[in-house]
Write a protein that holds these residues in place. Structure first.
Motif, PDB file in Angstrom:
ATOM      1  N   LYS A  37       3.812  -9.949   2.339  1.00 35.30           N
ATOM      2  CA  LYS A  37       2.536 -10.361   1.756  1.00 35.30           C
ATOM      3  C   LYS A  37       1.908  -9.232   0.956  1.00 35.30           C
ATOM      4  O   LYS A  37       1.332  -9.443  -0.117  1.00 35.30           O
ATOM      5  CB  LYS A  37       1.586 -10.822   2.864  1.00 35.30           C
ATOM      6  CG  LYS A  37       0.229 -11.282   2.365  1.00 35.30           C
ATOM      7  CD  LYS A  37      -0.664 -11.715   3.531  1.00 35.30           C
ATOM      8  CE  LYS A  37      -2.038 -12.136   3.017  1.00 35.30           C
ATOM      9  NZ  LYS A  37      -2.934 -12.523   4.148  1.00 35.30           N
ATOM     10  N   ASN A  38       1.993  -8.000   1.472  1.00 33.78           N
ATOM     11  CA  ASN A  38       1.461  -6.823   0.792  1.00 33.78           C
ATOM     12  C   ASN A  38       2.076  -5.574   1.410  1.00 33.78           C
ATOM     13  O   ASN A  38       2.842  -5.666   2.377  1.00 33.78           O
ATOM     14  CB  ASN A  38      -0.080  -6.771   0.858  1.00 33.78           C
ATOM     15  CG  ASN A  38      -0.601  -6.913   2.292  1.00 33.78           C
ATOM     16  OD1 ASN A  38      -0.103  -6.282   3.213  1.00 33.78           O
ATOM     17  ND2 ASN A  38      -1.614  -7.749   2.473  1.00 33.78           N
ATOM     18  N   TYR A  39       1.734  -4.397   0.859  1.00 28.06           N
ATOM     19  CA  TYR A  39       2.361  -3.172   1.368  1.00 28.06           C
ATOM     20  C   TYR A  39       1.898  -2.857   2.778  1.00 28.06           C
ATOM     21  O   TYR A  39       2.624  -2.240   3.565  1.00 28.06           O
ATOM     22  CB  TYR A  39       2.100  -1.998   0.414  1.00 28.06           C
ATOM     23  CG  TYR A  39       0.708  -1.420   0.446  1.00 28.06           C
ATOM     24  CD1 TYR A  39       0.327  -0.530   1.444  1.00 28.06           C
ATOM     25  CD2 TYR A  39      -0.232  -1.744  -0.527  1.00 28.06           C
ATOM     26  CE1 TYR A  39      -0.955   0.013   1.481  1.00 28.06           C
ATOM     27  CE2 TYR A  39      -1.509  -1.218  -0.498  1.00 28.06           C
ATOM     28  CZ  TYR A  39      -1.873  -0.339   0.506  1.00 28.06           C
ATOM     29  OH  TYR A  39      -3.129   0.196   0.544  1.00 28.06           O
ATOM     30  N   GLU A  40       0.662  -3.286   3.140  1.00 27.37           N
ATOM     31  CA  GLU A  40       0.173  -3.025   4.499  1.00 27.37           C
ATOM     32  C   GLU A  40       1.028  -3.750   5.534  1.00 27.37           C
ATOM     33  O   GLU A  40       1.393  -3.165   6.566  1.00 27.37           O
ATOM     34  CB  GLU A  40      -1.295  -3.460   4.649  1.00 27.37           C
ATOM     35  CG  GLU A  40      -2.283  -2.627   3.857  1.00 27.37           C
ATOM     36  CD  GLU A  40      -2.652  -3.256   2.533  1.00 27.37           C
ATOM     37  OE1 GLU A  40      -3.735  -2.934   2.018  1.00 27.37           O
ATOM     38  OE2 GLU A  40      -1.858  -4.075   2.012  1.00 27.37           O
ATOM     39  N   VAL A  41       1.333  -5.017   5.249  1.00 22.46           N
ATOM     40  CA  VAL A  41       2.176  -5.786   6.167  1.00 22.46           C
ATOM     41  C   VAL A  41       3.549  -5.128   6.291  1.00 22.46           C
ATOM     42  O   VAL A  41       4.104  -5.008   7.393  1.00 22.46           O
ATOM     43  CB  VAL A  41       2.303  -7.247   5.686  1.00 22.46           C
ATOM     44  CG1 VAL A  41       3.383  -7.984   6.467  1.00 22.46           C
ATOM     45  CG2 VAL A  41       0.967  -7.968   5.829  1.00 22.46           C
ATOM     46  N   ARG A  42       4.088  -4.678   5.173  1.00 19.69           N
ATOM     47  CA  ARG A  42       5.385  -3.978   5.201  1.00 19.69           C
ATOM     48  C   ARG A  42       5.316  -2.749   6.100  1.00 19.69           C
ATOM     49  O   ARG A  42       6.215  -2.500   6.921  1.00 19.69           O
ATOM     50  CB  ARG A  42       5.789  -3.584   3.783  1.00 19.69           C
ATOM     51  CG  ARG A  42       7.095  -2.814   3.678  1.00 19.69           C
ATOM     52  CD  ARG A  42       7.526  -2.647   2.226  1.00 19.69           C
ATOM     53  NE  ARG A  42       6.561  -1.878   1.436  1.00 19.69           N
ATOM     54  CZ  ARG A  42       6.627  -1.734   0.114  1.00 19.69           C
ATOM     55  NH1 ARG A  42       7.596  -2.322  -0.563  1.00 19.69           N
ATOM     56  NH2 ARG A  42       5.730  -1.012  -0.537  1.00 19.69           N
ATOM     57  N   GLY A  43       4.232  -1.989   5.979  1.00 20.09           N
ATOM     58  CA  GLY A  43       4.072  -0.792   6.799  1.00 20.09           C
ATOM     59  C   GLY A  43       3.904  -1.113   8.269  1.00 20.09           C
ATOM     60  O   GLY A  43       4.456  -0.417   9.140  1.00 20.09           O
ATOM     61  N   GLU A  44       3.136  -2.169   8.572  1.00 17.51           N
ATOM     62  CA  GLU A  44       2.930  -2.548   9.973  1.00 17.51           C
ATOM     63  C   GLU A  44       4.237  -2.992  10.608  1.00 17.51           C
ATOM     64  O   GLU A  44       4.518  -2.666  11.772  1.00 17.51           O
ATOM     65  CB  GLU A  44       1.881  -3.663  10.073  1.00 17.51           C
ATOM     66  CG  GLU A  44       0.475  -3.259   9.672  1.00 17.51           C
ATOM     67  CD  GLU A  44      -0.109  -2.153  10.538  1.00 17.51           C
ATOM     68  OE1 GLU A  44       0.319  -2.013  11.716  1.00 17.51           O
ATOM     69  OE2 GLU A  44      -0.984  -1.410  10.057  1.00 17.51           O
ATOM     70  N   ILE A  45       5.035  -3.742   9.877  1.00 21.99           N
ATOM     71  CA  ILE A  45       6.326  -4.197  10.408  1.00 21.99           C
ATOM     72  C   ILE A  45       7.248  -3.001  10.643  1.00 21.99           C
ATOM     73  O   ILE A  45       7.935  -2.917  11.670  1.00 21.99           O
ATOM     74  CB  ILE A  45       6.971  -5.221   9.455  1.00 21.99           C
ATOM     75  CG1 ILE A  45       6.154  -6.522   9.459  1.00 21.99           C
ATOM     76  CG2 ILE A  45       8.429  -5.490   9.840  1.00 21.99           C
ATOM     77  CD1 ILE A  45       6.599  -7.541   8.434  1.00 21.99           C
ATOM     78  N   TYR A  46       7.247  -2.059   9.697  1.00 21.12           N
ATOM     79  CA  TYR A  46       8.072  -0.861   9.869  1.00 21.12           C
ATOM     80  C   TYR A  46       7.650  -0.091  11.114  1.00 21.12           C
ATOM     81  O   TYR A  46       8.496   0.326  11.928  1.00 21.12           O
ATOM     82  CB  TYR A  46       7.969   0.033   8.636  1.00 21.12           C
ATOM     83  CG  TYR A  46       8.620   1.393   8.815  1.00 21.12           C
ATOM     84  CD1 TYR A  46      10.006   1.524   8.815  1.00 21.12           C
ATOM     85  CD2 TYR A  46       7.843   2.536   9.002  1.00 21.12           C
ATOM     86  CE1 TYR A  46      10.614   2.758   8.994  1.00 21.12           C
ATOM     87  CE2 TYR A  46       8.440   3.780   9.179  1.00 21.12           C
ATOM     88  CZ  TYR A  46       9.824   3.887   9.175  1.00 21.12           C
ATOM     89  OH  TYR A  46      10.406   5.116   9.363  1.00 21.12           O
ATOM     90  N   LYS A  47       6.354   0.118  11.278  1.00 20.09           N
ATOM     91  CA  LYS A  47       5.868   0.869  12.450  1.00 20.09           C
ATOM     92  C   LYS A  47       6.226   0.160  13.753  1.00 20.09           C
ATOM     93  O   LYS A  47       6.562   0.806  14.748  1.00 20.09           O
ATOM     94  CB  LYS A  47       4.360   1.093  12.344  1.00 20.09           C
ATOM     95  CG  LYS A  47       3.974   2.089  11.268  1.00 20.09           C
ATOM     96  CD  LYS A  47       2.534   2.549  11.374  1.00 20.09           C
ATOM     97  CE  LYS A  47       1.559   1.501  10.966  1.00 20.09           C
ATOM     98  NZ  LYS A  47       0.158   2.021  10.992  1.00 20.09           N
ATOM     99  N   GLN A  48       6.165  -1.179  13.716  1.00 18.54           N
ATOM    100  CA  GLN A  48       6.540  -1.921  14.922  1.00 18.54           C
ATOM    101  C   GLN A  48       8.020  -1.767  15.225  1.00 18.54           C
ATOM    102  O   GLN A  48       8.422  -1.677  16.399  1.00 18.54           O
ATOM    103  CB  GLN A  48       6.178  -3.402  14.755  1.00 18.54           C
ATOM    104  CG  GLN A  48       6.237  -4.190  16.067  1.00 18.54           C
ATOM    105  CD  GLN A  48       5.294  -3.640  17.119  1.00 18.54           C
ATOM    106  OE1 GLN A  48       4.102  -3.438  16.876  1.00 18.54           O
ATOM    107  NE2 GLN A  48       5.835  -3.362  18.307  1.00 18.54           N
ATOM    108  N   LEU A  49       8.856  -1.736  14.179  1.00 19.41           N
ATOM    109  CA  LEU A  49      10.282  -1.486  14.388  1.00 19.41           C
ATOM    110  C   LEU A  49      10.513  -0.145  15.068  1.00 19.41           C
ATOM    111  O   LEU A  49      11.336  -0.032  15.993  1.00 19.41           O
ATOM    112  CB  LEU A  49      11.027  -1.517  13.042  1.00 19.41           C
ATOM    113  CG  LEU A  49      11.196  -2.876  12.358  1.00 19.41           C
ATOM    114  CD1 LEU A  49      11.752  -2.690  10.950  1.00 19.41           C
ATOM    115  CD2 LEU A  49      12.122  -3.781  13.177  1.00 19.41           C
ATOM    116  N   VAL A  50       9.766   0.867  14.630  1.00 20.31           N
ATOM    117  CA  VAL A  50       9.890   2.202  15.228  1.00 20.31           C
ATOM    118  C   VAL A  50       9.446   2.179  16.683  1.00 20.31           C
ATOM    119  O   VAL A  50      10.130   2.705  17.576  1.00 20.31           O
ATOM    120  CB  VAL A  50       9.062   3.233  14.434  1.00 20.31           C
ATOM    121  CG1 VAL A  50       9.102   4.594  15.126  1.00 20.31           C
ATOM    122  CG2 VAL A  50       9.571   3.360  13.000  1.00 20.31           C
TER     123      VAL A  50
END
Length: 440
Positions: free
Chosen positions: A417-430
């Motif tokens: 949806k946006n770069y924030e969502v991309r970042g949140e998903i990445y952090k959750q993966l970590v």
């Protein structure tokens, strides 16, 4: 009662509709998608047209149109009003007109905008009555609706999309952080993109200030006919107004802060802090308060954000790097043993600048629309379909001492949806991976 058409009902469109409605305008709001707040808006006297732009909207006379900045001017519906020579503004311009007591520190540029804006806001808060608005997330019209009759200091981040729809906006101090190729999927040319950034100072006068980054050759080329006082800034030179000397940042002879107190990494972030500090000083913040903020500020979310260390591998989230200039800035903050995750929506910009960092990239796992465009950029590269696949490959490859960095160099709209969502998903993966390892 004058008619006003608002095109686009995202947060900014709803905010400006409510503001204009409160000022006695007859507001018509339209959006291609369903508007969830439709009933509330109608009850307040706003006409709402969702699920498309009906042709009946073209039959009325409007004092002006307010356009969501994300809608390109080339869209046929927008072109209709342009041909009729009806003024088209963004909500920032409207908010500005209804808040005469607001004082603005305005920031634009290709990269660094959010860091400078956030730092400036933190400094202005020390003075009191501060607000933060614009491209950073909060529509100015929303704040004006609530505080328009008050005296407020406003740190405002502006995209070139927002600047294109302004005719009277006038900040007391402004800057263009830097210029690099971006948004060629929206603008007709790179030159048009650069010129649009210079609108930030076009309404200023000799009582106002513009911080000019003399290290940036594009800024020096396009920042012409500046109508206000110029503060020249450099990280390399000392024959300017804003400079570094003996590990201190100076504005003329005024010592702003100790460089060693900075918590954010990278030379570019030192420059961001210098610009923010100078703007804050001009807007009346004390040196003590400026230095206090510098000493505790740890950066903004999604910009080279430290996430975790797992088995002596450090993970960083730089999802806000949506172009090569921002990604290169992040890469310059690290050294060797770097595993890079990048890729996303194709904005038709070259990635060649990133070749300079090939020697420090242990491996690049690229994903999304541009996944294959990094094959000629990095010696060690693998194309993946998704960010999760890229992350899993990176984890499998990583050894103690490595850094895994998400710095996409692309916008997110192909898969997120946006770069924030991309970042949140990445952090959750970590974090999920950290939890899994702790249970083994």
């Amino acid at each position: 009662m004058s008619n006003v058409l608002v095109i686009g009902a995202a947060r900014s469109g709803i905010a400006v509709s409510k503001l204009l409605n409160s000022k006695g305008y007859h507001v018509l709001l339209t959006d291609m998608k369903e508007i969830k707040e439709k009933e509330e808006l109608i009850l307040n006297g706003i006409e709402v047209f969702d699920g498309g732009h009906p042709d009946t909207l073209k039959e009325l006379d409007y004092e002006f149109v307010v356009k969501n900045p994300g809608i390109p001017y080339r869209v046929e519906f927008i072109q209709f009003f342009l041909k009729k020579q009806i003024p088209i503004y963004t909500e920032i311009e409207i908010g500005y007109r209804f808040a005469p007591e607001f004082q603005y520190g305005a920031i634009t540029g290709t990269d660094g905008k959010t860091t400078i804006t956030t730092l400036l806001y933190e400094m202005l808060k020390k003075k009191g009555n501060a607000l933060v608005a614009g491209n950073i997330g909060t529509p100015l019209s929303e704040l004006v609706f609530e505080h328009g009759n008050e005296k407020r200091d406003v740190a405002i981040e502006l995209s070139n999309f927002q600047l294109l729809g302004m005719s009277t906006f006038k900040p007391v101090v402004s800057t263009v952080s830097n210029l690099a190729p971006d948004h060629l999927d929206y603008m007709d040319s790179l030159e048009e993109y650069y010129i649009s950034k210079m609108k930030i100072y076009e309404n200023c006068d000799n009582n106002d200030y513009f911080i000019r980054n003399v290290d940036d050759e594009n800024i020096m080329k396009y920042a012409k006919d500046i109508p206000c006082q110029i503060i020249d800034f450099s990280l390399k030179r000392k024959d300017v107004d804003l400079y570094i000397k003996d590990h201190y940042a100076y504005y003329k002879e005024i010592q702003l802060f100790d460089i060693d107190d900075l918590k954010i990494v990278g030379d570019f972030n030192c420059g961001n802090a210098m610009m923010a500090s100078c703007m804050a000083y001009i807007m009346g913040v004390s040196l003590t308060d400026i230095q206090d903020v510098i000493s505790f500020f740890k950066g903004v979310e999604h910009r080279i954000e430290y996430v975790a260390t797992i088995n002596n591998v450090r993970y960083y989230n730089d999802t806000k790097a949506t172009n090569t200039h921002a990604a290169c800035a992040a890469l310059s903050a690290f050294h060797n043993n770097l595993i890079l995750l990048c890729g996303g929506k194709d904005k038709h910009i070259s990635f060649d600048d990133m070749k300079a960092f090939d020697h420090q990239i242990k491996h690049c796992f690229s994903f999304g629309q541009t996944k294959d465009k990094f094959k000629d950029i990095f010696t060690h590269q693998t194309s993946c379909e998704t960010m999760q696949e890229a992350f899993e490959n990176a984890v499998a490859l990583a050894k103690p001492g490595d850094v895994i960095l998400l710095s996409p160099a692309c916008s997110s709209f192909d898969q997120f949806k946006n770069y924030e969502v991309r970042g949140e998903i990445y952090k959750q993966l970590v974090l999920d991976y950290a939890k899994k390892r702790s249970q083994e």
